[in-house]
Scaffold this motif. Structure first.
Motif, PDB file in Angstrom:
ATOM      1  N   UNK A 139     114.398  23.895  56.888  1.00  0.00           N
ATOM      2  CA  UNK A 139     113.238  24.458  56.946  1.00  0.00           C
ATOM      3  C   UNK A 139     112.797  23.934  58.157  1.00  0.00           C
ATOM      4  N   UNK A 140     113.015  23.757  58.992  1.00  0.00           N
ATOM      5  CA  UNK A 140     112.775  22.778  60.723  1.00  0.00           C
ATOM      6  C   UNK A 140     112.414  24.548  61.268  1.00  0.00           C
ATOM      7  N   UNK A 141     113.241  25.423  60.911  1.00  0.00           N
ATOM      8  CA  UNK A 141     112.673  27.030  61.457  1.00  0.00           C
ATOM      9  C   UNK A 141     111.615  27.265  61.636  1.00  0.00           C
ATOM     10  N   UNK A 142     110.870  26.856  60.317  1.00  0.00           N
ATOM     11  CA  UNK A 142     109.152  27.484  60.968  1.00  0.00           C
ATOM     12  C   UNK A 142     108.401  26.577  61.353  1.00  0.00           C
ATOM     13  N   UNK A 143     109.141  25.161  61.917  1.00  0.00           N
ATOM     14  CA  UNK A 143     107.947  24.234  62.163  1.00  0.00           C
ATOM     15  C   UNK A 143     107.364  24.341  63.703  1.00  0.00           C
ATOM     16  N   UNK A 144     106.358  23.868  63.322  1.00  0.00           N
ATOM     17  CA  UNK A 144     106.452  23.825  65.528  1.00  0.00           C
ATOM     18  C   UNK A 144     106.767  22.107  65.163  1.00  0.00           C
ATOM     19  N   UNK A 145     107.274  21.711  66.319  1.00  0.00           N
ATOM     20  CA  UNK A 145     108.256  20.378  67.365  1.00  0.00           C
ATOM     21  C   UNK A 145     107.318  19.436  66.431  1.00  0.00           C
ATOM     22  N   UNK A 146     105.616  19.070  66.504  1.00  0.00           N
ATOM     23  CA  UNK A 146     104.783  18.478  66.069  1.00  0.00           C
ATOM     24  C   UNK A 146     105.133  17.908  64.241  1.00  0.00           C
TER      25      UNK A 146
ATOM     26  N   UNK B 137     107.951  19.591  62.718  1.00  0.00           N
ATOM     27  CA  UNK B 137     109.432  19.086  62.994  1.00  0.00           C
ATOM     28  C   UNK B 137     109.032  17.266  62.535  1.00  0.00           C
ATOM     29  N   UNK B 138     109.012  16.653  63.361  1.00  0.00           N
ATOM     30  CA  UNK B 138     109.009  15.230  64.256  1.00  0.00           C
ATOM     31  C   UNK B 138     108.752  14.607  62.808  1.00  0.00           C
TER      32      UNK B 138
END
Length: 299
Positions: free
Chosen positions: A255-262, A264-265
């Motif tokens: 799922x984190x492929x499509x997330x911003x860093x913020x 994702x954290x």
């Protein structure tokens, strides 16, 4: 599970034609798969580890319409299986998979209209999506030929092991197709980098095992007579861990492929908070206090 439902739409593949079948209902509870008996590939279950290998050793284990659909349905079902912790995709008689069968798939595709072809390509993509969403770590143990859709299966695994004889090729351009098949343009660059992925997808050339190890496509290379043992040992190590937490890790990795860093954290903060409510977390704490090795149960 309907083994021939090719697109999750209540339709069933019969060669190049679609015939209606009974729609399946969404699962509301966990199930078991230790006694699963597929028709188009081999399945072995032992102590929470499922081992899968394709049929057709004489043709280097090609995929057919039916095996595509049954594999997709298997991975969808695995999301609800509480007796499977790890899946190992392994080779059969010295080869992994030669891709789509020329006579069973390529020939009929040439005769299909656009609607039928799109139904097929969406079904093959659904297999990769099901692998990513099954919640179980998937290990590919590759010997010999691993090309076309076979290379995609290895690519979509979480961990990839190879023998020195393993030969990988995303050879779609060599049959007049684009390299963008079944998620290759999204997943492969994340494994080996954009430039290297572009080279393989444009040329369709063979990636030898030593180069694949150097590029990071393979996690490790083992002799042919040791790869199944190595894959089993790795599967046992993963399976003995906190399997609910492994499911969360796999979910976040995808799922984190499509997330911003913020984002994702924050998503990982929530995922870890959920895991801190599990019995496995408490078991680990108690084992640490008593200086013992924790025994995880996946709850």
């Amino acid at each position: 599970m309907d083994r021939h439902d090719v697109h999750g739409t209540g339709q069933r593949w019969a060669g190049p034609a679609l015939i209606p079948s009974r729609p399946t209902s969404r699962r509301s509870r966990m199930t078991t798969m230790r006694n699963f008996a597929p028709a188009h590939f081999d399945w072995q279950w032992d102590a929470g580890i499922a081992t899968v290998s394709l049929h057709g050793a004489a043709r280097k284990n090609p995929l057919t319409f039916e095996s595509y659909a049954e594999l997709r349905d298997m991975f969808r079902e695995l999301a609800y299986a509480d007796d499977v912790n790890v899946v190992v995709l392994t080779s059969n008689d010295g080869n992994f998979c030669s891709g789509g069968d020329v006579h069973d798939i390529i020939g009929p595709l040439v005769e299909m209209d656009m609607k039928g072809i799109l139904t097929f390509t969406r079904m093959t993509g659904d297999l990769v999506k099901a692998m990513l969403a099954c919640g179980k770590p998937v290990i590919a143990a590759v010997d010999g030929i691993c090309v076309g859709a076979g290379a995609i299966l290895a690519m979509a695994a979480d961990i990839r092991l190879a023998t020195p004889e393993a030969k990988v090729a995303f050879l779609f351009t060599r049959v007049g197709l684009a390299g963008c098949d079944m998620g290759a343009c999204a997943i492969l660059p994340r494994i080996i980098g954009q430039g290297r992925a572009a080279e393989l997808l444009y040329t369709g050339r063979t990636l030898q095992s030593d180069e694949g190890l150097f590029w990071g496509f393979w996690n490790a290379v083992h002799p042919a007579d040791e790869i199944d043992k190595a894959a089993r040992a790795l599967a046992e190590r993963v399976s003995s861990g906190p399997n609910f937490a492994h499911m969360m890790t796999k979910t976040q990795l995808n799922q984190e492929w499509a997330m911003s860093l913020e984002t994702a954290i924050e998503s990982e903060a929530q995922a870890q908070a959920i895991c801190m409510q599990t019995e496995d977390f408490r078991r680990a704490y108690r084992a640490f206090v008593t200086k013992e090795k924790p025994v995880f149960e996946g709850d």
